[in-house]
Design an enzyme around this catalytic site. Structure first.
Site, PDB file in Angstrom:
ATOM      1  N   LYS A 223     -10.612  -1.485  10.718  1.00  0.00           N
ATOM      2  CA  LYS A 223     -10.954  -2.660   9.558  1.00  0.00           C
ATOM      3  C   LYS A 223     -11.730  -4.442   9.869  1.00  0.00           C
ATOM      4  O   LYS A 223     -11.468  -5.320   9.231  1.00  0.00           O
ATOM      5  CB  LYS A 223      -9.603  -3.552   8.714  1.00  0.00           C
ATOM      6  CG  LYS A 223      -8.792  -1.746   8.651  1.00  0.00           C
ATOM      7  CD  LYS A 223      -8.809  -2.013   6.581  1.00  0.00           C
ATOM      8  CE  LYS A 223      -7.625  -1.230   5.815  1.00  0.00           C
ATOM      9  NZ  LYS A 223      -7.853  -0.289   4.644  1.00  0.00           N
TER      10      LYS A 223
ATOM     11  N   HIS B  57       1.145  -0.836  -0.305  1.00  0.00           N
ATOM     12  CA  HIS B  57       0.281   0.222  -0.214  1.00  0.00           C
ATOM     13  C   HIS B  57       0.957   1.088  -0.130  1.00  0.00           C
ATOM     14  O   HIS B  57       1.664   1.264   0.974  1.00  0.00           O
ATOM     15  CB  HIS B  57      -0.975   0.167   0.693  1.00  0.00           C
ATOM     16  CG  HIS B  57      -2.160   1.390   1.548  1.00  0.00           C
ATOM     17  ND1 HIS B  57      -1.155   2.106   1.336  1.00  0.00           N
ATOM     18  CD2 HIS B  57      -3.010   1.017   1.593  1.00  0.00           C
ATOM     19  CE1 HIS B  57      -2.771   2.282   1.707  1.00  0.00           C
ATOM     20  NE2 HIS B  57      -3.857   1.710   1.359  1.00  0.00           N
TER      21      HIS B  57
ATOM     22  N   CYS C 260      -4.781   2.180  -3.835  1.00  0.00           N
ATOM     23  CA  CYS C 260      -3.647   3.154  -3.003  1.00  0.00           C
ATOM     24  C   CYS C 260      -2.365   1.681  -3.483  1.00  0.00           C
ATOM     25  O   CYS C 260      -1.315   1.596  -2.516  1.00  0.00           O
ATOM     26  CB  CYS C 260      -4.028   3.106  -1.570  1.00  0.00           C
ATOM     27  SG  CYS C 260      -4.976   4.316  -1.259  1.00  0.00           S
TER      28      CYS C 260
ATOM     29  N   ASP D 239       3.305  -4.669   7.884  1.00  0.00           N
ATOM     30  CA  ASP D 239       1.306  -3.876   8.073  1.00  0.00           C
ATOM     31  C   ASP D 239       1.070  -4.789   7.243  1.00  0.00           C
ATOM     32  O   ASP D 239      -0.164  -5.672   6.604  1.00  0.00           O
ATOM     33  CB  ASP D 239       2.197  -2.991   6.691  1.00  0.00           C
ATOM     34  CG  ASP D 239       0.821  -2.751   6.278  1.00  0.00           C
ATOM     35  OD1 ASP D 239      -0.644  -2.755   7.174  1.00  0.00           O
ATOM     36  OD2 ASP D 239       0.595  -1.603   5.389  1.00  0.00           O
TER      37      ASP D 239
ATOM     38  N   GLN E  27      -4.386  -5.530   6.044  1.00  0.00           N
ATOM     39  CA  GLN E  27      -5.347  -6.182   6.461  1.00  0.00           C
ATOM     40  C   GLN E  27      -5.596  -7.470   6.847  1.00  0.00           C
ATOM     41  O   GLN E  27      -6.479  -7.946   6.661  1.00  0.00           O
ATOM     42  CB  GLN E  27      -5.350  -6.286   4.524  1.00  0.00           C
ATOM     43  CG  GLN E  27      -5.258  -5.236   3.837  1.00  0.00           C
ATOM     44  CD  GLN E  27      -6.970  -4.714   3.571  1.00  0.00           C
ATOM     45  OE1 GLN E  27      -7.249  -5.811   3.649  1.00  0.00           O
ATOM     46  NE2 GLN E  27      -6.829  -3.197   3.450  1.00  0.00           N
TER      47      GLN E  27
HETATM   48  N1  PMP Z   1      -1.711  -0.845   4.534  1.00  0.00           N
HETATM   49  C1  PMP Z   1      -2.797  -1.880   4.142  1.00  0.00           C
HETATM   50  C2  PMP Z   1      -1.978  -3.329   3.307  1.00  0.00           C
HETATM   51  C3  PMP Z   1      -4.225  -0.846   3.686  1.00  0.00           C
HETATM   52  O1  PMP Z   1      -5.193  -1.722   3.501  1.00  0.00           O
HETATM   53  C4  PMP Z   1      -4.327   0.323   4.639  1.00  0.00           C
HETATM   54  C5  PMP Z   1      -5.873   1.026   4.772  1.00  0.00           C
HETATM   55  N2  PMP Z   1      -6.400   0.853   3.309  1.00  0.00           N
HETATM   56  C6  PMP Z   1      -3.400   0.905   5.013  1.00  0.00           C
HETATM   57  C7  PMP Z   1      -2.124   0.302   5.370  1.00  0.00           C
HETATM   58  C8  PMP Z   1      -3.275   1.813   6.154  1.00  0.00           C
HETATM   59  O2  PMP Z   1      -3.769   2.190   7.129  1.00  0.00           O
HETATM   60  P1  PMP Z   1      -4.794   3.454   7.164  1.00  0.00           P
HETATM   61  O3  PMP Z   1      -5.714   4.220   6.433  1.00  0.00           O
HETATM   62  O4  PMP Z   1      -5.669   3.070   8.540  1.00  0.00           O
HETATM   63  O5  PMP Z   1      -4.029   4.493   7.405  1.00  0.00           O
END
Ligand code: PMP
Length: 407
Positions: free
Chosen positions: A226, A123, A365, A200, A203
């Site tokens: 999430k 991401h 993203c 991270d 997910q």
């Molecule tokens: N890493 C991953 C793999 C994600 O899916 C997301 C959220 N889409 C994020 C980071 C960022 O998370 P947040 O917007 O809650 O900070």
């Protein structure tokens, strides 16, 4: 086999009973954010009705009540991820904040000859902070490649590791493809060259339970929104000695030991990283969300979501021109990332929305993944334990209808 009492679970989620564009909502954008059960909503209401006070500083009883509730949420998070100490859990505003906190800390540690590795399926929030770090330190960012199947190429990873490697960043589960990465192997290999690993977990947390001690992971990040919790709250887990070594991220109240205009000494963990008044109700609700999901059980959640994913995969593959990106159901969480030949993902998403079905379209993203497949984006349907087989049927019917309208 009926793994979950889906009707009774769905009663816990008020939003699942609303209509969108005159049709019953089918919410298949769970990888972007999950929906919130009544138990978690009630927890937030209860906080503001009965417990609202600033924490960690008041001598008065209400402040103590709020502090106890907040710290008991931290303990729930610690227990869930099996951290050794409560102070290894830093409450943050989410994964993005957690990653930036670590990246900022390494700005004063890394040297120009150091290398950091990031996977090809990250991401943007697990890419951009490291690029910014490299700009500050002169260190090099290298990429662990992925295969056409949407899996990391482990042989290439092994070749990239060397005595200059200081940090490795990989997501536990890819948000765009759903791939579950072999993080234990990734961590063990990194440790052989003394590199530290940040996983991270944004997910993975909704689908599987990570044990940070068994993984021997150095840093692990999660966003509460999430996993049935509120937005704007999450956590950073870090090993005690690493968090002690990292400098603070933000300066302010709550994170100090003593302040004079000449010098400030910092508080111990976790407060060193928790400057300012936090999202108190959110933190407490994060704990309630973990309670809610643990009461159902992560093994049951994973097994049920796998049934949904296999069924959805079989049904969507019957539609001509569908291409699914990523690996087979056994190696991923409940995500279907796909395109239909000749159609733009945005057009499909827009028509599905008219039929009450919420999916995500675009690059998710994770632009490097789209560049890898040479596509502008995908349609992503991501399922949760509160989704039903009947909703997948509605989605497939709507998808066929959208296709016939667009082609
Ligand atoms: N890493 C991953 C793999 C994600 O899916 C997301 C959220 N889409 C994020 C980071 C960022 O998370 P947040 O917007 O809650 O900070």
């Amino acid at each position: 086999e009926q793994l979950l009492d889906i009707d009774s679970i769905r009663k816990d989620f008020p939003i699942l009973h609303r209509e969108i564009n005159g049709k019953p909502l089918v919410y298949f954008d769970n990888a972007a954010t999950s929906q919130t059960p009544r138990q978690v909503i009630d927890c937030i209401v209860d906080y503001y009705e009965n417990k609202n006070a600033n924490i960690h500083r008041g001598v008065h009883s209400l402040s103590q009540i709020a502090t106890d509730a907040y710290e008991s949420a931290r303990e729930k998070v610690r227990a869930h991820f099996n951290a050794k100490h409560g102070h290894e859990i830093i409450m943050t505003s989410g994964t993005t904040h957690s990653i930036n906190l670590v990246a900022n800390g390494y700005a004063s540690i890394l040297k120009p000859e150091d290398e950091i590795l990031v996977s090809a399926m990250e991401h943007h929030s697990n890419i951009v902070p490291w690029q910014m770090l490299c700009q500050k330190t002169g260190s090099k960012l290298k990429v662990i490649p992925m295969s056409e199947k949407g899996e990391l190429v482990m042989e290439a990873y092994k070749d990239l590791l060397n005595e200059h490697t200081k940090l490795v960043f990989v997501n536990h589960v890819s948000n765009a493809l759903g791939t579950i990465n072999p993080i234990k192997e990734i961590i063990d290999l990194a440790h052989q060259v003394n590199a530290k690993v940040l996983i991270d977990g944004a997910q993975s947390a909704p689908h599987l339970k990570a044990d940070v001690q068994a993984l021997d992971v150095d840093y692990y990040t999660v966003s509460a929104h999430k996993i049935c919790g509120p937005t704007g709250v999450g956590m950073l887990y870090g090993k005690e000695e690493l968090l002690n070594m990292l400098p603070p991220y933000q300066g302010g109240g709550e994170m100090i030991d003593e302040v004079t205009f000449e010098e400030t000494t910092y508080a111990g963990l976790p407060h060193k990283f928790e400057a300012g008044t936090p999202n108190i109700s959110g933190g407490i609700a994060f704990g309630a969300a973990l309670d809610y999901m643990n009461a159902i059980g992560f093994d049951t959640i994973a097994a049920y979501e796998m049934q949904l994913l296999i069924y959805a995969t079989e049904e969507i593959e019957k539609i001509d021109g569908v291409r699914i990106y990523g690996t087979t159901p056994e190696h991923k969480t409940a995500v279907l990332s796909f395109n239909i030949e000749g159609l733009h993902p945005y057009d499909i998403g827009t028509l599905l929305d008219k039929m009450g079905i919420a999916v995500r379209t675009g690059h998710h993203c994770a632009q490097p993944i789209m560049d890898f497949y040479k596509i502008p984006g995908t349609v992503r349907a991501s399922f949760s334990f509160y989704n039903s087989k009947a909703e997948i049927d509605s989605f497939i019917t709507a998808l066929k209808k959208a296709k016939s309208m667009l082609l």
